[in-house]
Design a protein around this motif. Structure first.
Motif, PDB file in Angstrom:
ATOM      1  N   ASP A 292       0.787  -1.228   0.000  1.00  0.00           N
ATOM      2  CA  ASP A 292       0.000   0.000   0.000  1.00  0.00           C
ATOM      3  C   ASP A 292       0.825   1.287   0.000  1.00  0.00           C
ATOM      4  O   ASP A 292       0.284   2.374   0.135  1.00  0.00           O
ATOM      5  CB  ASP A 292      -0.934   0.017   1.215  1.00  0.00           C
ATOM      6  N   GLY A 293       2.124   1.176  -0.147  1.00  0.00           N
ATOM      7  CA  GLY A 293       2.968   2.368  -0.152  1.00  0.00           C
ATOM      8  C   GLY A 293       4.203   2.155   0.686  1.00  0.00           C
ATOM      9  O   GLY A 293       4.330   1.173   1.428  1.00  0.00           O
ATOM     10  N   GLY A 294       5.136   3.093   0.573  1.00  0.00           N
ATOM     11  CA  GLY A 294       6.419   2.942   1.224  1.00  0.00           C
ATOM     12  C   GLY A 294       6.366   3.065   2.728  1.00  0.00           C
ATOM     13  O   GLY A 294       5.409   3.546   3.315  1.00  0.00           O
ATOM     14  N   ASN A 295       7.449   2.610   3.342  1.00  0.00           N
ATOM     15  CA  ASN A 295       7.632   2.669   4.786  1.00  0.00           C
ATOM     16  C   ASN A 295       8.399   3.948   5.105  1.00  0.00           C
ATOM     17  O   ASN A 295       9.554   4.109   4.716  1.00  0.00           O
ATOM     18  CB  ASN A 295       8.406   1.429   5.247  1.00  0.00           C
ATOM     19  N   ARG A 296       7.773   4.876   5.821  1.00  0.00           N
ATOM     20  CA  ARG A 296       8.400   6.179   6.048  1.00  0.00           C
ATOM     21  C   ARG A 296       9.545   6.129   7.051  1.00  0.00           C
ATOM     22  O   ARG A 296      10.321   7.083   7.151  1.00  0.00           O
ATOM     23  CB  ARG A 296       7.348   7.210   6.479  1.00  0.00           C
ATOM     24  N   GLU A 297       9.677   5.037   7.758  1.00  0.00           N
ATOM     25  CA  GLU A 297      10.810   4.882   8.655  1.00  0.00           C
ATOM     26  C   GLU A 297      11.999   4.277   7.915  1.00  0.00           C
ATOM     27  O   GLU A 297      13.105   4.796   7.938  1.00  0.00           O
ATOM     28  CB  GLU A 297      10.431   4.006   9.855  1.00  0.00           C
ATOM     29  N   LEU A 298      11.773   3.163   7.215  1.00  0.00           N
ATOM     30  CA  LEU A 298      12.861   2.487   6.520  1.00  0.00           C
ATOM     31  C   LEU A 298      13.124   3.085   5.139  1.00  0.00           C
ATOM     32  O   LEU A 298      14.218   2.919   4.587  1.00  0.00           O
ATOM     33  CB  LEU A 298      12.542   0.997   6.369  1.00  0.00           C
ATOM     34  N   THR A 299      12.143   3.763   4.557  1.00  0.00           N
ATOM     35  CA  THR A 299      12.211   4.333   3.201  1.00  0.00           C
ATOM     36  C   THR A 299      12.856   3.331   2.244  1.00  0.00           C
ATOM     37  O   THR A 299      12.354   2.222   2.086  1.00  0.00           O
ATOM     38  CB  THR A 299      12.914   5.708   3.199  1.00  0.00           C
ATOM     39  N   ASN A 300      14.008   3.690   1.621  1.00  0.00           N
ATOM     40  CA  ASN A 300      14.548   2.808   0.585  1.00  0.00           C
ATOM     41  C   ASN A 300      15.405   1.673   1.140  1.00  0.00           C
ATOM     42  O   ASN A 300      16.030   0.936   0.364  1.00  0.00           O
ATOM     43  CB  ASN A 300      15.345   3.617  -0.441  1.00  0.00           C
ATOM     44  N   GLN A 301      15.444   1.499   2.457  1.00  0.00           N
ATOM     45  CA  GLN A 301      16.172   0.366   3.018  1.00  0.00           C
ATOM     46  C   GLN A 301      15.489  -0.960   2.721  1.00  0.00           C
ATOM     47  O   GLN A 301      16.079  -2.029   2.937  1.00  0.00           O
ATOM     48  CB  GLN A 301      16.329   0.533   4.540  1.00  0.00           C
ATOM     49  N   LEU A 302      14.277  -0.939   2.190  1.00  0.00           N
ATOM     50  CA  LEU A 302      13.592  -2.175   1.809  1.00  0.00           C
ATOM     51  C   LEU A 302      13.992  -2.656   0.420  1.00  0.00           C
ATOM     52  O   LEU A 302      13.573  -3.728  -0.008  1.00  0.00           O
ATOM     53  CB  LEU A 302      12.076  -1.971   1.866  1.00  0.00           C
ATOM     54  N   THR A 303      14.804  -1.868  -0.287  1.00  0.00           N
ATOM     55  CA  THR A 303      15.329  -2.351  -1.552  1.00  0.00           C
ATOM     56  C   THR A 303      16.474  -3.324  -1.287  1.00  0.00           C
ATOM     57  O   THR A 303      17.087  -3.319  -0.214  1.00  0.00           O
ATOM     58  CB  THR A 303      15.805  -1.175  -2.429  1.00  0.00           C
ATOM     59  N   ARG A 304      16.755  -4.185  -2.259  1.00  0.00           N
ATOM     60  CA  ARG A 304      17.819  -5.186  -2.107  1.00  0.00           C
ATOM     61  C   ARG A 304      18.724  -5.075  -3.333  1.00  0.00           C
ATOM     62  O   ARG A 304      18.428  -5.629  -4.385  1.00  0.00           O
ATOM     63  CB  ARG A 304      17.220  -6.593  -1.989  1.00  0.00           C
ATOM     64  N   GLN A 305      19.848  -4.370  -3.174  1.00  0.00           N
ATOM     65  CA  GLN A 305      20.634  -4.000  -4.342  1.00  0.00           C
ATOM     66  C   GLN A 305      22.056  -4.553  -4.351  1.00  0.00           C
ATOM     67  O   GLN A 305      22.895  -4.072  -5.121  1.00  0.00           O
ATOM     68  CB  GLN A 305      20.648  -2.477  -4.478  1.00  0.00           C
ATOM     69  N   SER A 306      22.323  -5.571  -3.565  1.00  0.00           N
ATOM     70  CA  SER A 306      23.651  -6.198  -3.628  1.00  0.00           C
ATOM     71  C   SER A 306      23.654  -7.449  -4.498  1.00  0.00           C
ATOM     72  O   SER A 306      24.615  -8.228  -4.466  1.00  0.00           O
ATOM     73  CB  SER A 306      24.142  -6.537  -2.221  1.00  0.00           C
ATOM     74  N   TYR A 307      22.613  -7.620  -5.296  1.00  0.00           N
ATOM     75  CA  TYR A 307      22.516  -8.799  -6.160  1.00  0.00           C
ATOM     76  C   TYR A 307      23.706  -8.994  -7.100  1.00  0.00           C
ATOM     77  O   TYR A 307      23.976 -10.135  -7.504  1.00  0.00           O
ATOM     78  CB  TYR A 307      21.213  -8.736  -6.981  1.00  0.00           C
ATOM     79  N   PRO A 308      24.486  -7.936  -7.500  1.00  0.00           N
ATOM     80  CA  PRO A 308      25.608  -8.212  -8.403  1.00  0.00           C
ATOM     81  C   PRO A 308      26.642  -9.182  -7.845  1.00  0.00           C
ATOM     82  O   PRO A 308      27.376  -9.806  -8.626  1.00  0.00           O
ATOM     83  CB  PRO A 308      26.217  -6.823  -8.640  1.00  0.00           C
ATOM     84  N   VAL A 309      26.731  -9.340  -6.531  1.00  0.00           N
ATOM     85  CA  VAL A 309      27.720 -10.264  -5.972  1.00  0.00           C
ATOM     86  C   VAL A 309      27.102 -11.597  -5.574  1.00  0.00           C
ATOM     87  O   VAL A 309      27.780 -12.441  -4.982  1.00  0.00           O
ATOM     88  CB  VAL A 309      28.471  -9.638  -4.776  1.00  0.00           C
ATOM     89  N   GLY A 310      25.826 -11.803  -5.890  1.00  0.00           N
ATOM     90  CA  GLY A 310      25.175 -13.070  -5.607  1.00  0.00           C
ATOM     91  C   GLY A 310      24.515 -13.616  -6.857  1.00  0.00           C
ATOM     92  O   GLY A 310      24.885 -13.284  -7.983  1.00  0.00           O
ATOM     93  N   ILE A 311      23.519 -14.489  -6.648  1.00  0.00           N
ATOM     94  CA  ILE A 311      22.693 -14.932  -7.765  1.00  0.00           C
ATOM     95  C   ILE A 311      21.234 -14.711  -7.387  1.00  0.00           C
ATOM     96  O   ILE A 311      20.883 -14.609  -6.206  1.00  0.00           O
ATOM     97  CB  ILE A 311      22.923 -16.409  -8.148  1.00  0.00           C
ATOM     98  N   VAL A 312      20.375 -14.607  -8.398  1.00  0.00           N
ATOM     99  CA  VAL A 312      18.947 -14.406  -8.200  1.00  0.00           C
ATOM    100  C   VAL A 312      18.219 -15.537  -8.915  1.00  0.00           C
ATOM    101  O   VAL A 312      18.444 -15.775 -10.111  1.00  0.00           O
ATOM    102  CB  VAL A 312      18.477 -13.048  -8.756  1.00  0.00           C
ATOM    103  N   VAL A 313      17.351 -16.238  -8.182  1.00  0.00           N
ATOM    104  CA  VAL A 313      16.615 -17.372  -8.748  1.00  0.00           C
ATOM    105  C   VAL A 313      15.120 -17.185  -8.524  1.00  0.00           C
ATOM    106  O   VAL A 313      14.693 -16.405  -7.667  1.00  0.00           O
ATOM    107  CB  VAL A 313      17.072 -18.710  -8.127  1.00  0.00           C
ATOM    108  N   ASN A 314      14.310 -17.933  -9.284  1.00  0.00           N
ATOM    109  CA  ASN A 314      12.864 -17.921  -9.084  1.00  0.00           C
ATOM    110  C   ASN A 314      12.437 -19.129  -8.247  1.00  0.00           C
ATOM    111  O   ASN A 314      13.286 -19.858  -7.710  1.00  0.00           O
ATOM    112  CB  ASN A 314      12.133 -17.862 -10.420  1.00  0.00           C
ATOM    113  N   ARG A 315      11.138 -19.346  -8.117  1.00  0.00           N
ATOM    114  CA  ARG A 315      10.639 -20.452  -7.289  1.00  0.00           C
ATOM    115  C   ARG A 315      11.103 -21.809  -7.796  1.00  0.00           C
ATOM    116  O   ARG A 315      11.184 -22.771  -7.028  1.00  0.00           O
ATOM    117  CB  ARG A 315       9.105 -20.421  -7.238  1.00  0.00           C
ATOM    118  N   ASP A 316      11.404 -21.893  -9.095  1.00  0.00           N
ATOM    119  CA  ASP A 316      11.884 -23.155  -9.660  1.00  0.00           C
ATOM    120  C   ASP A 316      13.377 -23.354  -9.442  1.00  0.00           C
ATOM    121  O   ASP A 316      13.943 -24.371  -9.873  1.00  0.00           O
ATOM    122  CB  ASP A 316      11.583 -23.206 -11.156  1.00  0.00           C
ATOM    123  N   GLY A 317      14.011 -22.375  -8.800  1.00  0.00           N
ATOM    124  CA  GLY A 317      15.449 -22.467  -8.572  1.00  0.00           C
ATOM    125  C   GLY A 317      16.278 -22.071  -9.773  1.00  0.00           C
ATOM    126  O   GLY A 317      17.482 -22.333  -9.808  1.00  0.00           O
TER     127      GLY A 317
END
Length: 515
Positions: A292-317
């Motif tokens: 329903d909208g952003g968190n005014r306390e955490l603001t953009n801390q809910l983003t996850r932007q360190s993916y370049p050093v990991g891998i990203v998979v879907n539910r099927d792996g």
């Protein structure tokens, strides 16, 4: 003065008698305040109408990290505008110069040439002097060490051309803007939802009708109006109409009040649509966040932007993006839509004990956070709800395909994984317990489609290229700058650049009417 409702929806009750100002600014974020500062600087009386209550004000700008991308001469050249803590660290910092041509090249590259070249040139050529101008208005700046560097041999190394943001992030940006505006004599009214644009006898936009928190309607006559009220990212119906099926499921990571009615009023008033209406800025966002909208306390801390050093998979792996295609600054705003296209619109960022220590602490150490930790990949798959066999096969193939070169996260290191899809840089085997998983969904930030404006004045243009008298636009309402993707930090800069131009031109038009 007679008013014409341009929303084409419901009848508007008769407003009270019109008051009069020189310039009305519609919106409450960085672009709106930049327009208000500029108009006030030129001697105009300015009324800023913020849709939200004061405690929920600031538009999308409040939810950002306050990052501004602009041309600069490197670390030492930036020192005069930086806070004391940043200046103290400069001797141990590698921060190369970033030219206007670098900026323009990045804009064209990440949008695959679909950006408006004339508007882009205005943006990049005015970026540095606009930051200096904002500094003069009281905005304070810091280097984004926690977000834009990796430490190598005891030195902070910046990457991707983005280095500077406002002190205290988006919260500080809005607080500093508000203080500067109030000090300069800008009147700010909260809970003021614009319902109509008012047309004068000459056909120009000469005011607005707004609804206050009690439901009463008020007309404000003005020499000119600047629209800086955001796009339609918080409107599920408009997202489905313009972005396509499934976009109603996206999580709104910022202002829930950016529902697009002001943009539609501009179009109804004759504004030409411009830019890419079928794409937007969307990121990998905590899957457990509110829809329903952003968190005014955490603001953009809910983003996850360190993916370049990991891998990203879907539910099927299965992997489905090149996590290391480019610096994070140039890929994060397009990967949200890739997550949305996965089963159930969810994906999982995975790291191991080697990479967990270099994740962005403001994001991955925030609380609350949706995550899982396990001593084996099989256990992690079970905790996350990912297909175990699919994940194990993916990780085995990934680990075995990595090119054996040095892992260097601050540069494009060429440490690739030769799989499909490839990972072009920063490939690290997932082989060291414990293992970490972070479920992510699509978090929409802002939409790219908007109205056409003049590159020198930000006056709103018709399809024939003619200016609409009294009407200017800035911020997310301006189309043409971004398509499919954008360089990180360029949104706030664009809002300030075109807000400043709009404010100056709106004040000049108002002055001519008074003369």
């Amino acid at each position: 003065m007679r008013s014409t409702p341009v929303s084409g929806s419901t009848a508007i009750p008769a407003p009270d008698a019109a008051e009069r100002v020189d310039v009305v600014v519609v919106g409450g974020g960085n672009a709106a305040f930049s327009a208000a500062h500029a108009a006030r600087e030129r001697g105009a009386s300015v009324l800023l109408l913020e849709k939200g209550v004061r405690e929920a004000a600031g538009g999308n700008s409040y939810y950002t990290a306050g990052a501004f991308r602009f041309a600069h001469g490197g670390g030492r050249a930036l020192a005069p505008i930086l806070d004391e803590g940043s200046v103290e660290r400069l001797p141990r910092t590698e921060l190369p110069a970033y030219s206007a041509d670098d900026f323009a090249s990045d804009m064209a590259r990440v949008t695959e040439g679909r950006n408006d070249p004339v508007l882009t040139r205005t943006l990049v050529d005015h970026s540095a002097d606009t930051v200096d101008w904002l500094t003069g208005k009281g905005l304070r700046w810091q280097l984004l060490y926690e977000r834009q560097t990796y430490v190598e041999d005891g030195r902070w190394v910046f990457f991707g051309g983005l280095a500077v943001g406002t002190v205290d992030g988006g919260k500080g940006l809005i607080a500093q803007h508000t203080a500067a505006a109030e000090s300069a004599g800008v009147e700010i009214r909260y809970e003021a939802e614009v319902r109509e644009l008012v047309r004068g006898d000459d056909g120009a936009v000469r005011g607005v009708v707004y609804q206050d928190g009690s439901g009463a309607h008020h007309e404000v006559a003005a020499g000119s109006v600047v629209l800086a009220a955001g796009g339609f990212e918080a409107n599920p119906d408009l997202r489905e109409r313009h972005l396509g099926p499934g976009w109603s499921r996206a999580l709104v990571r910022g202002n829930p009040l950016n529902t697009g009615e002001v943009l539609e009023m501009a179009l109804a008033a004759g504004a030409a649509p411009h830019g890419d209406w079928g794409s937007c800025h969307s990121v990998q966002w905590d899957a457990g966040a509110s829809p329903d909208g952003g968190n005014r306390e955490l603001t953009n801390q809910l983003t996850r932007q360190s993916y370049p050093v990991g891998i990203v998979v879907n539910r099927d792996g299965r992997r489905f993006i090149d996590e290391g295609a480019d610096y994070r600054n140039f890929t994060y705003a397009k990967y949200g839509r890739e997550v949305l296209a996965q089963p159930e619109g969810v994906a999982y960022q995975l790291f191991d004990a080697k990479t967990r220590p270099i994740l962005r602490t403001l994001e991955y150490d925030s609380e609350p956070i949706t995550s899982a930790v396990a001593d084996s990949l099989e256990e992690l798959a079970d905790k996350l709800g990912v297909d175990r066999d699919g994940l194990m096969g993916t990780v085995r193939e990934f680990n075995e395909s990595i090119v054996d070169v040095e892992f260097t996260p601050a540069v494009k290191d060429g440490r690739a994984a030769r799989v499909d899809p490839p990972k072009s840089n920063w490939a690290q085997a997932l082989d060291t317990a414990p293992f970490y998983g972070y479920p992510v969904a699509c978090g929409i930030t802002f939409t790219f489609g908007g109205v056409r404006v003049h590159h020198e004045t930000a006056q709103v243009l018709t399809a024939a290229g003619e200016g609409i008298g009294g009407l200017y636009a800035a911020g997310e309402l301006v189309g043409g700058l971004f398509s499919g993707n954008y360089p990180g930090g360029s949104g706030l800069t664009a809002g300030a650049v075109f807000g400043r131009l709009a404010g100056y031109a709106a004040a000049e038009e108002s002055a001519q009417l008074r003369a």
